[in-house]
Design a protein around this motif. Structure first.
Motif, short mmCIF file in Angstrom:
data_model
loop_
_atom_site.label_atom_id
_atom_site.label_comp_id
_atom_site.label_asym_id
_atom_site.label_seq_id
_atom_site.Cartn_x
_atom_site.Cartn_y
_atom_site.Cartn_z
N ARG A 24 0.84 -1.20 0.00
CA ARG A 24 0.00 0.00 0.00
C ARG A 24 0.88 1.26 0.00
O ARG A 24 0.61 2.23 -0.73
N ALA A 27 2.48 1.85 -3.44
CA ALA A 27 1.53 2.46 -4.36
C ALA A 27 1.34 3.94 -4.04
O ALA A 27 1.28 4.79 -4.95
N LYS A 32 4.09 2.48 -10.15
CA LYS A 32 2.99 1.95 -10.94
C LYS A 32 2.98 0.42 -10.99
O LYS A 32 1.95 -0.18 -11.31
N ASP A 52 -4.93 -5.52 -7.53
CA ASP A 52 -6.05 -4.87 -8.21
C ASP A 52 -6.60 -3.74 -7.35
O ASP A 52 -6.92 -2.65 -7.86
N GLU A 53 -6.71 -3.98 -6.05
CA GLU A 53 -7.21 -2.95 -5.13
C GLU A 53 -6.30 -1.72 -5.14
O GLU A 53 -6.79 -0.58 -5.11
N ASN A 55 -4.26 -0.86 -7.55
CA ASN A 55 -3.98 -0.41 -8.92
C ASN A 55 -2.49 -0.53 -9.25
O ASN A 55 -1.91 0.37 -9.87
N LEU A 56 -1.89 -1.63 -8.81
CA LEU A 56 -0.50 -1.92 -9.11
C LEU A 56 -0.41 -3.02 -10.16
O LEU A 56 -1.14 -4.02 -10.08
N GLU A 57 0.49 -2.84 -11.11
CA GLU A 57 0.74 -3.88 -12.10
C GLU A 57 1.87 -4.80 -11.63
O GLU A 57 2.72 -4.39 -10.83
#
Length: 255
Positions: A24, A27, A32, A52-53, A55-57
């Motif tokens: 967390r 992010a 990214k 996904d929560e 928004n990390l690839e």
């Protein structure tokens, strides 16, 4: 546009203590994507849900060569469920540096990985530059021995530099085969050994390397600091500030 990721080995102790909280924070700092070295016993499904929560690839995963040799089916299954396409050899022990055997095995592993729609890559240290095969660096012999559709390049630009070569020249040499670079900075101790430091705190020409990587079409610039004299979260924040300044001065990078 080239994106910025973090090799999570940099914050390994923090992850072990608080996996979710550390991701967390990564992010929140503006990274990214993340590149894994361990999942600390978590399932691919749970890790995917957390990413996904946040928004990390997934940039990729460093997987021990011995795991790829002996547990490849397990690794492929895990990473297909995770949604990670890059399986990356991170390091070779001295016993694993039997080059002829390695080249054969990487061809075989690369073929099977490709059959499943994934990509095998290799991450260098300095020994691939300083050790030679027929007067050529192992780095180059390796990528000659395994074709580009079976093995991609994850170039650690700092280790190329420390190995005595020009990272910018090497980025150009492997253009089109180079989806990821590691960007790190270093100073030297009293014995002239490399000491990794935050971006902008050492002697590596980071701007010219980053410029070259972006021009070469690299997808990911990945921050890695092998060891931190400062708290690792503080270190990755300092390195992100360097990248944000680079972007503010016109660097075509997504931060």
């Amino acid at each position: 546009m080239t994106k910025v990721g973090l090799q999570l080995y940099t914050v390994r102790e923090e992850l072990e203590q608080d996996f979710e909280g550390t991701l967390r924070k990564v992010a929140e700092l503006g990274y990214k994507g993340v590149e894994f070295h361990s999942f600390f016993g978590r399932s691919a499904k749970d890790v995917r849900a957390l990413l996904d929560e946040l928004n990390l690839e997934v940039v990729g995963t460093h997987i021990q060569y011995s795991r790829l040799l002996h547990h490849l089916d397990e690794e492929i299954a895990y990473h297909k469920e995770l949604g990670n396409k890059y399986l990356i050899v991170p390091y070779l022990t001295e016993e694993e540096r039997e080059w002829d055997d390695l080249f054969v095995n990487l061809n075989r592993i690369g073929k099977k990985v490709k059959e499943h729609g994934l990509i095998l890559a290799y991450h260098n240290h300095d020994f691939e530059l300083t050790e030679k095969i027929n007067d050529r660096p192992v780095f180059d012999a390796l990528y000659d021995a395994v074709p580009d559709d079976l093995l991609q390049v994850e170039m650690d630009t700092c280790w190329v530099y420390y190995g005595g070569y020009d990272p910018v020249e090497y980025i150009g040499r492997y253009r089109g085969r180079l989806p990821i670079i590691h960007l790190k900075d270093m100073a030297r101790d009293e014995q002239q050994k490399a000491v990794t430091v935050e971006l902008g705190q050492g002697e590596v020409q980071l701007q010219t390397i980053t410029d070259a990587a972006i021009e070469a079409g690299v997808d990911w610039v990945v921050v890695e600091q092998d060891f931190s004299s400062n708290p690792p979260i503080e270190s990755i924040e300092t390195s992100m500030k360097w990248l944000q300044q680079y972007a503010a001065q016109g660097g075509n990078i997504h931060v």
